[in-house]
Scaffold this active site. Structure first.
Site, short mmCIF file in Angstrom:
data_model
loop_
_atom_site.label_atom_id
_atom_site.label_comp_id
_atom_site.label_asym_id
_atom_site.label_seq_id
_atom_site.Cartn_x
_atom_site.Cartn_y
_atom_site.Cartn_z
N HIS A 235 0.84 -1.20 0.00
CA HIS A 235 0.00 0.00 0.00
C HIS A 235 0.88 1.25 0.00
O HIS A 235 1.51 1.57 1.00
CB HIS A 235 -0.90 -0.01 1.23
CG HIS A 235 -2.07 0.92 1.15
ND1 HIS A 235 -2.26 1.82 0.13
CD2 HIS A 235 -3.14 1.09 1.99
CE1 HIS A 235 -3.39 2.50 0.33
NE2 HIS A 235 -3.94 2.07 1.45
N TYR A 240 -0.74 7.27 3.28
CA TYR A 240 -0.07 6.47 4.30
C TYR A 240 1.44 6.52 4.08
O TYR A 240 1.93 7.18 3.14
CB TYR A 240 -0.64 5.05 4.30
CG TYR A 240 -2.12 5.04 4.64
CD1 TYR A 240 -2.57 5.58 5.83
CD2 TYR A 240 -3.07 4.54 3.74
CE1 TYR A 240 -3.92 5.61 6.15
CE2 TYR A 240 -4.43 4.59 4.04
CZ TYR A 240 -4.85 5.11 5.25
OH TYR A 240 -6.18 5.17 5.55
N ARG A 405 -16.99 -0.43 -2.08
CA ARG A 405 -18.32 -0.11 -1.56
C ARG A 405 -19.44 -0.80 -2.34
O ARG A 405 -20.47 -1.15 -1.76
CB ARG A 405 -18.53 1.40 -1.56
CG ARG A 405 -17.69 2.13 -0.52
CD ARG A 405 -17.90 3.65 -0.63
NE ARG A 405 -17.17 4.37 0.40
CZ ARG A 405 -15.90 4.76 0.29
NH1 ARG A 405 -15.22 4.46 -0.80
NH2 ARG A 405 -15.32 5.42 1.27
#
Length: 436
Positions: A235, A240, A405
């Protein structure tokens, strides 16, 4: 969507499970080589792993792990994750990606996040992961894990545990680690939102800690493979830690991890190279990036620049050297002033541009598209023709689609898409009465 029972795999007990379930393989096209079968439902081989279709569940944080740092089960996947992730496998997806999983305890977003830093196959983290892997495999799907470090976005409270009007920062009383929130460059100025009480001000990570972080990624990847995971993803998006290194907005270091493009991308090279050395040669390695930070016209980037599409293209062209097989293209997440206007294909267009540029260099790195992909026809069109690596007859936008989602809203999306696109696929034996 049509199928007959004679086309199903034998209803034998799946090996490796302590309970009975037939060996299912839902979502696989019954006639994948027929000309009318869209690429979306054709198998894709990445190194030694074959995905039965091009539909993947994108990683989604569930904030549902044990948070007590003294518990041996801290960070371990639970029965919730078996039900949550396993359900997608029963509904025909080709690849299930496990949520962002921290390679260090201090790399979690919240104390309730998934982690894989405990060493050994007798740890609760390993056992929890193995249970999820075994069930997903029993349903004919492949499974990947997204390895991460949250950087300056770490040590916040699980969203639904935050009282209205209170700080979302997690301190030691709830299992947080405010003194160990790190970033490429530290200080109040480099909080996710300076002056905001929702995040901690990070301290600057030192080179010794960077070296340990790199090894932590490799150890977690090796342990994931031992647990049976098929795909490893790194990631490096959404603000991040690895993304923070990539961006000149958040990386103001003056050592060999900061400054130039080569220095800012160095940690990606070192992390992916360390992982590639720790996992079998046949294991696919993915990298998630933010195609753009959406900061091009913002004051914060006026002086330093930002991580934009041209940066992503430049990095993507280096990935074969890093041992990376697929670049998973998302966007944003590294500054509060980002100017995003989500719309259909708003991130798919990034993926398409990156794929076009790397194919122009005669490279075969695969591309994943994600973001507001909801309709079967749109998903079909994104990957149609992707089997022809260098074909210009029909230019695909990606090789794989990832949805998050939409699967929360519609877990049976693969079956619904197969029906809409008139693709006969195999189905889960236990669901046959409702789907035939």
């Amino acid at each position: 969507m049509t199928a007959t029972k004679s086309q199903y795999p034998p209803s034998t007990k799946t090996e490796g499970l302590p309970y009975y379930t037939p060996a299912n393989n839902p979502g696989a096209a019954l006639n994948p080589q027929e000309p009318n079968t869209p690429t979306l439902f054709r198998p894709l081989q990445i190194r030694d792993v074959i995905l039965k279709n091009r539909v993947a569940v994108a990683p989604m944080c569930m904030f549902s792990c044990e948070s007590d740092p003294t518990s041996p089960a801290v960070g371990a996947l639970t029965d919730f994750h078996v039900a949550h992730l396993g359900h997608f496998a029963t509904k025909g997806v080709g690849l299930v990606m496990i949520e962002a999983t921290a390679v260090q305890a201090t790399g979690r977003i919240s104390p309730n996040d998934s982690g894989l830093w405990q060493e050994g196959t007798d740890s609760e983290q390993y056992k929890g992961l193995r249970r999820v892997v075994n069930f997903v495999h029993s349903q004919g799907a492949k499974i990947g894990v997204q390895l991460t470090h949250a950087g300056r976005k770490a040590s916040i409270t699980t969203p639904w545990l935050v009282e209205i009007g209170s700080s979302s920062r997690a301190d030691e009383s709830v299992g947080g680690w405010p003194s160990d929130v790190v970033a490429p460059t530290g200080g109040e100025e480099f909080k996710w939102a300076p002056g905001d009480k929702k995040f901690w001000a990070p301290r600057e990570i030192n080179v010794s800690e960077i070296n340990e972080l790199i090894q932590a990624f490799a150890r977690s990847a090796k342990l994931a493979i031992q647990a049976g995971v098929d795909v490893i993803e790194v990631h490096a998006a959404h603000g991040y830690l690895l993304h923070e290194f990539l961006s000149p907005v958040t990386n103001r270091r003056n050592d060999h991890y900061g400054g130039s493009f080569e220095n800012r991308t160095r940690i990606i090279h070192e992390v992916t190279t360390a992982i590639r050395a720790a996992i079998p040669v046949g294991t696919p390695l993915f990298l998630r990036i933010s195609g753009s930070e959406w900061l091009e016209e913002c004051p914060v980037a006026a002086e330093t620049g930002s991580w934009d599409l041209s940066s992503s293209i430049r990095l993507a062209k280096l990935l074969p050297q890093f041992g990376v097989d697929l670049v998973d293209v998302s966007s944003g997440g590294n500054h509060k002033d980002q100017r995003i206007q989500p719309h259909s294909n708003y991130q798919v267009d990034f993926a398409a541009r990156i794929r076009r540029e790397i194919r122009a260099c005669r490279q075969t790195t695969l591309v994943g598209a994600v973001g507001l992909i909801t309709e079967a026809e749109a998903a079909r069109d994104i990957v149609q023709g992707a089997d022809e690596v260098f074909s210009n007859d029909q230019e695909p936008k990606a090789d794989v689609i990832l949805m998050a989602r939409q699967f929360l809203r519609e877990p049976g999306w693969v079956f619904a898409a197969a029906k809409k696109l008139n693709v006969p696929v195999s189905i889960t034996n236990q669901f046959s009465r409702g789907l035939l």
